[in-house]
Scaffold this motif. Structure first.
Motif, PDB file in Angstrom:
ATOM      1  N   PHE A 279       0.845  -1.204   0.000  1.00  0.00           N
ATOM      2  CA  PHE A 279       0.000   0.000   0.000  1.00  0.00           C
ATOM      3  C   PHE A 279       0.879   1.253   0.000  1.00  0.00           C
ATOM      4  O   PHE A 279       0.601   2.209  -0.701  1.00  0.00           O
ATOM      5  CB  PHE A 279      -0.926   0.019   1.223  1.00  0.00           C
ATOM      6  N   TYR A 280       1.955   1.235   0.793  1.00  0.00           N
ATOM      7  CA  TYR A 280       2.770   2.445   0.909  1.00  0.00           C
ATOM      8  C   TYR A 280       3.578   2.704  -0.349  1.00  0.00           C
ATOM      9  O   TYR A 280       3.590   3.808  -0.868  1.00  0.00           O
ATOM     10  CB  TYR A 280       3.653   2.383   2.163  1.00  0.00           C
ATOM     11  N   ALA A 281       4.288   1.658  -0.841  1.00  0.00           N
ATOM     12  CA  ALA A 281       5.036   1.768  -2.103  1.00  0.00           C
ATOM     13  C   ALA A 281       5.985   2.966  -2.124  1.00  0.00           C
ATOM     14  O   ALA A 281       6.135   3.639  -3.160  1.00  0.00           O
ATOM     15  CB  ALA A 281       4.071   1.813  -3.289  1.00  0.00           C
ATOM     16  N   VAL A 283       9.468   4.583  -2.545  1.00  0.00           N
ATOM     17  CA  VAL A 283      10.661   4.155  -3.271  1.00  0.00           C
ATOM     18  C   VAL A 283      11.737   3.793  -2.246  1.00  0.00           C
ATOM     19  O   VAL A 283      12.055   4.597  -1.360  1.00  0.00           O
ATOM     20  CB  VAL A 283      11.155   5.270  -4.222  1.00  0.00           C
ATOM     21  N   ASN A 284      12.251   2.559  -2.345  1.00  0.00           N
ATOM     22  CA  ASN A 284      13.201   2.086  -1.333  1.00  0.00           C
ATOM     23  C   ASN A 284      14.210   1.128  -1.964  1.00  0.00           C
ATOM     24  O   ASN A 284      13.879  -0.019  -2.265  1.00  0.00           O
ATOM     25  CB  ASN A 284      12.437   1.394  -0.196  1.00  0.00           C
ATOM     26  N   PRO A 285      15.465   1.611  -2.145  1.00  0.00           N
ATOM     27  CA  PRO A 285      16.472   0.764  -2.796  1.00  0.00           C
ATOM     28  C   PRO A 285      16.840  -0.467  -1.976  1.00  0.00           C
ATOM     29  O   PRO A 285      17.452  -1.402  -2.496  1.00  0.00           O
ATOM     30  CB  PRO A 285      17.685   1.703  -2.936  1.00  0.00           C
ATOM     31  N   GLU A 286      16.456  -0.465  -0.697  1.00  0.00           N
ATOM     32  CA  GLU A 286      16.833  -1.592   0.169  1.00  0.00           C
ATOM     33  C   GLU A 286      15.791  -2.703   0.208  1.00  0.00           C
ATOM     34  O   GLU A 286      16.049  -3.778   0.748  1.00  0.00           O
ATOM     35  CB  GLU A 286      17.089  -1.088   1.593  1.00  0.00           C
ATOM     36  N   VAL A 287      14.630  -2.451  -0.322  1.00  0.00           N
ATOM     37  CA  VAL A 287      13.606  -3.497  -0.357  1.00  0.00           C
ATOM     38  C   VAL A 287      13.364  -3.858  -1.819  1.00  0.00           C
ATOM     39  O   VAL A 287      12.733  -3.095  -2.562  1.00  0.00           O
ATOM     40  CB  VAL A 287      12.296  -3.035   0.329  1.00  0.00           C
ATOM     41  N   ASP A 288      13.911  -5.008  -2.222  1.00  0.00           N
ATOM     42  CA  ASP A 288      13.764  -5.422  -3.614  1.00  0.00           C
ATOM     43  C   ASP A 288      12.355  -5.906  -3.901  1.00  0.00           C
ATOM     44  O   ASP A 288      11.652  -6.392  -3.021  1.00  0.00           O
ATOM     45  CB  ASP A 288      14.758  -6.545  -3.940  1.00  0.00           C
ATOM     46  N   PHE A 315      13.120   7.046  -0.768  1.00  0.00           N
ATOM     47  CA  PHE A 315      12.038   8.011  -1.020  1.00  0.00           C
ATOM     48  C   PHE A 315      12.286   8.796  -2.313  1.00  0.00           C
ATOM     49  O   PHE A 315      11.913   9.968  -2.425  1.00  0.00           O
ATOM     50  CB  PHE A 315      11.840   8.962   0.169  1.00  0.00           C
ATOM     51  N   ASN A 316      12.966   8.156  -3.275  1.00  0.00           N
ATOM     52  CA  ASN A 316      13.220   8.777  -4.569  1.00  0.00           C
ATOM     53  C   ASN A 316      13.923  10.131  -4.440  1.00  0.00           C
ATOM     54  O   ASN A 316      13.724  11.032  -5.254  1.00  0.00           O
ATOM     55  CB  ASN A 316      11.889   8.929  -5.348  1.00  0.00           C
ATOM     56  N   LEU A 325       7.336  11.211   7.969  1.00  0.00           N
ATOM     57  CA  LEU A 325       5.970  10.658   7.945  1.00  0.00           C
ATOM     58  C   LEU A 325       5.959   9.192   8.386  1.00  0.00           C
ATOM     59  O   LEU A 325       4.913   8.667   8.763  1.00  0.00           O
ATOM     60  CB  LEU A 325       5.369  10.717   6.523  1.00  0.00           C
ATOM     61  N   TYR A 326       7.131   8.560   8.292  1.00  0.00           N
ATOM     62  CA  TYR A 326       7.196   7.107   8.530  1.00  0.00           C
ATOM     63  C   TYR A 326       8.069   6.755   9.724  1.00  0.00           C
ATOM     64  O   TYR A 326       8.475   5.610   9.865  1.00  0.00           O
ATOM     65  CB  TYR A 326       7.692   6.409   7.250  1.00  0.00           C
ATOM     66  N   SER A 327       8.358   7.733  10.589  1.00  0.00           N
ATOM     67  CA  SER A 327       9.248   7.439  11.708  1.00  0.00           C
ATOM     68  C   SER A 327       8.598   6.388  12.602  1.00  0.00           C
ATOM     69  O   SER A 327       7.392   6.408  12.848  1.00  0.00           O
ATOM     70  CB  SER A 327       9.587   8.715  12.485  1.00  0.00           C
ATOM     71  N   GLY A 328       9.396   5.418  13.004  1.00  0.00           N
ATOM     72  CA  GLY A 328       8.884   4.345  13.845  1.00  0.00           C
ATOM     73  C   GLY A 328       8.262   3.199  13.059  1.00  0.00           C
ATOM     74  O   GLY A 328       7.909   2.177  13.640  1.00  0.00           O
ATOM     75  N   MET A 329       8.112   3.342  11.748  1.00  0.00           N
ATOM     76  CA  MET A 329       7.528   2.253  10.953  1.00  0.00           C
ATOM     77  C   MET A 329       8.639   1.375  10.373  1.00  0.00           C
ATOM     78  O   MET A 329       9.658   1.881   9.907  1.00  0.00           O
ATOM     79  CB  MET A 329       6.712   2.827   9.788  1.00  0.00           C
ATOM     80  N   ASP A 330       8.427   0.078  10.375  1.00  0.00           N
ATOM     81  CA  ASP A 330       9.360  -0.849   9.738  1.00  0.00           C
ATOM     82  C   ASP A 330       9.049  -0.852   8.232  1.00  0.00           C
ATOM     83  O   ASP A 330       8.033  -1.407   7.796  1.00  0.00           O
ATOM     84  CB  ASP A 330       9.179  -2.248  10.343  1.00  0.00           C
ATOM     85  N   LEU A 331       9.942  -0.218   7.456  1.00  0.00           N
ATOM     86  CA  LEU A 331       9.652  -0.031   6.024  1.00  0.00           C
ATOM     87  C   LEU A 331       9.841  -1.310   5.206  1.00  0.00           C
ATOM     88  O   LEU A 331       9.499  -1.347   4.023  1.00  0.00           O
ATOM     89  CB  LEU A 331      10.477   1.122   5.458  1.00  0.00           C
ATOM     90  N   ARG A 332      10.380  -2.363   5.855  1.00  0.00           N
ATOM     91  CA  ARG A 332      10.405  -3.673   5.174  1.00  0.00           C
ATOM     92  C   ARG A 332       9.044  -4.341   5.277  1.00  0.00           C
ATOM     93  O   ARG A 332       8.601  -5.009   4.356  1.00  0.00           O
ATOM     94  CB  ARG A 332      11.461  -4.598   5.793  1.00  0.00           C
ATOM     95  N   LYS A 333       8.424  -4.122   6.424  1.00  0.00           N
ATOM     96  CA  LYS A 333       7.082  -4.689   6.605  1.00  0.00           C
ATOM     97  C   LYS A 333       6.048  -3.858   5.833  1.00  0.00           C
ATOM     98  O   LYS A 333       5.199  -4.389   5.119  1.00  0.00           O
ATOM     99  CB  LYS A 333       6.752  -4.686   8.103  1.00  0.00           C
ATOM    100  N   TRP A 334       6.148  -2.536   5.967  1.00  0.00           N
ATOM    101  CA  TRP A 334       5.198  -1.636   5.308  1.00  0.00           C
ATOM    102  C   TRP A 334       5.807  -1.145   4.006  1.00  0.00           C
ATOM    103  O   TRP A 334       6.040   0.043   3.862  1.00  0.00           O
ATOM    104  CB  TRP A 334       4.833  -0.477   6.242  1.00  0.00           C
ATOM    105  N   PHE A 335       6.096  -2.059   3.092  1.00  0.00           N
ATOM    106  CA  PHE A 335       6.733  -1.671   1.829  1.00  0.00           C
ATOM    107  C   PHE A 335       5.717  -1.111   0.850  1.00  0.00           C
ATOM    108  O   PHE A 335       4.517  -1.238   1.051  1.00  0.00           O
ATOM    109  CB  PHE A 335       7.485  -2.860   1.217  1.00  0.00           C
TER     110      PHE A 335
END
Ligand SMILES: Nc1nc2c(c(=O)[nH]1)N[C@H]1C(S)=C(S)[C@@H](COP(=O)(O)O)O[C@H]1N2
Ligand SMILES: [Mo]
Length: 335
Positions: A279-281, A283-288, A315-316, A325-335
């Motif tokens: 849902f978040y999508a 841009v993240n070079p660390e999550v393939d 984040f491009n 906006l995403y502090s505290g969120m695991d961006l691997r889980k919420w990719f």
């Protein structure tokens, strides 16, 4: 599933046939108004050096005068060089008109984008259906030059014309229950060949969504034009979203409905392949992507001899503005 793997590098970006076919049309009628649209009363938008053979999209009169009054927002524009106009209008993803990159520029030329109306629905004090002209009336248009990074690992720099989504939402009075915004593209299989047929690619209409704070972020743009003119149909005329720190599929085209909701909306690509498109999508070079790397991207224009592969930024490249906006969120889980 259906978004294609990164394209193999093409030998060149060849101007496709419909552009040449359109040339006559352009010479006959559109040239005058296009020149007018580009001359710019305030002269704040530079007269772009556009490929003379490529069609222009002046849009309706009421929009032309708004576009002419627009100025560039330098603070929110990248200094990188925009992709050539011809790339921006012929290398598109708009599955309603087919899945090939040139399908939208070939098949959307007769798409009727005026008159157009937009419904504002859900958790707002003032829901209703509005003619686009009335909906845009209080909003000044500015130019923003943004990077667009597709999930397929190509990118381009595009000079959009538009205004902040947040300014529009505020006018309709979001209620305290409004936590998300859902956007819907036109459903019209008569005009959109990709929506018809037995083996349809996606569950139509195309839907996208943002969290309320993402929607209110000053970078989040509602675009009505590019390169100083109205949006071409293949780029989502007459009215689309542009969220520059997210993969391109979030930037939904040809919007007919904006609904404020309490719960997270079901969105097209997330629903189609939830393990591939979050849902978040962001841009993240660390999550393939499960099927390819997101560490680099092919910046258009590119060619066999000059593929122009660059590193993808978190984040491009808009992390300074949006990471909080995403502090505290695991961006691997919420990719
Ligand atoms: N309705 C709709 N919106 C859409 C799409 C689509 O297929 N349908 N494709 C998305 C994708 S994957 C990208 S990369 C961008 C491309 O925008 P552009 O063609 O203007 O560069 O549009 C997005 N918006
Ligand atoms: Mo994309």
């Amino acid at each position: 599933m259906l978004i294609k793997k990164p394209d193999p590098i093409k030998a060149s970006e060849i101007t496709p046939e419909p552009i040449y076919r359109n040339r006559r049309l352009f010479m006959q009628g559109l040239a005058g108004s296009a020149a007018l649209a580009l001359s710019g009363g305030a002269a704040a938008i530079p007269a772009y050096d556009l490929d003379a053979d490529a069609p222009r999209y002046p849009g309706p009169d009421w929009l032309q005068s708004k576009l002419r009054a627009g100025a560039r927002n330098e603070a929110l524009s990248t200094a990188e060089k925009p992709a050539p106009y011809v790339n921006v209008i012929t290398h598109n993803n708009f599955y309603e008109f087919g899945t090939g990159k040139q399908d939208p520029s070939r098949k959307a030329q007769n798409f009727k984008t005026d008159p157009w109306s937009v419904e504002i629905a859900g958790e707002v004090d003032k829901p209703g259906t509005y003619a686009l002209e009335d909906l845009l009336q209080p909003h000044g248009i500015e130019e923003r030059i943004y990077r667009l990074r597709c999930v397929e690992a190509w990118s381009m720099v595009i000079p959009w014309m538009g205004f902040p989504l947040g300014d529009l939402l505020k006018r309709f009075g979001p209620t305290s229950r409004a936590k998300y915004v859902a956007f819907t593209t036109l459903l019209d299989p008569e005009q959109m060949p990709g929506q018809g047929g037995f083996f349809s690619t996606l569950d139509w209409p195309y839907v996208e969504g943002l969290r309320m704070d993402e929607a209110m972020h000053p970078l989040t743009l509602l675009a009505v034009g590019l390169y100083g003119n109205a949006l071409p149909p293949q780029n989502g005329a007459p009215f689309r979203l542009v969220v520059p720190w997210k993969y391109g599929f979030k930037s939904i085209k040809s919007i007919v409905r904006i609904e404020l909701t309490e719960s997270m909306p079901v969105t097209t690509w997330n629903q189609t392949a939830p393990n591939e498109y979050g849902f978040y999508a962001n841009v993240n070079p660390e999550v393939d992507h499960p099927r390819w790397s997101q560490a680099t991207e092919r910046r258009l224009p590119s060619s066999l001899f000059s593929p122009n592969i660059i590193d993808t930024k978190p984040f491009n490249g808009y992390g300074d503005q949006v990471a909080s906006l995403y502090s505290g969120m695991d961006l691997r889980k919420w990719f």
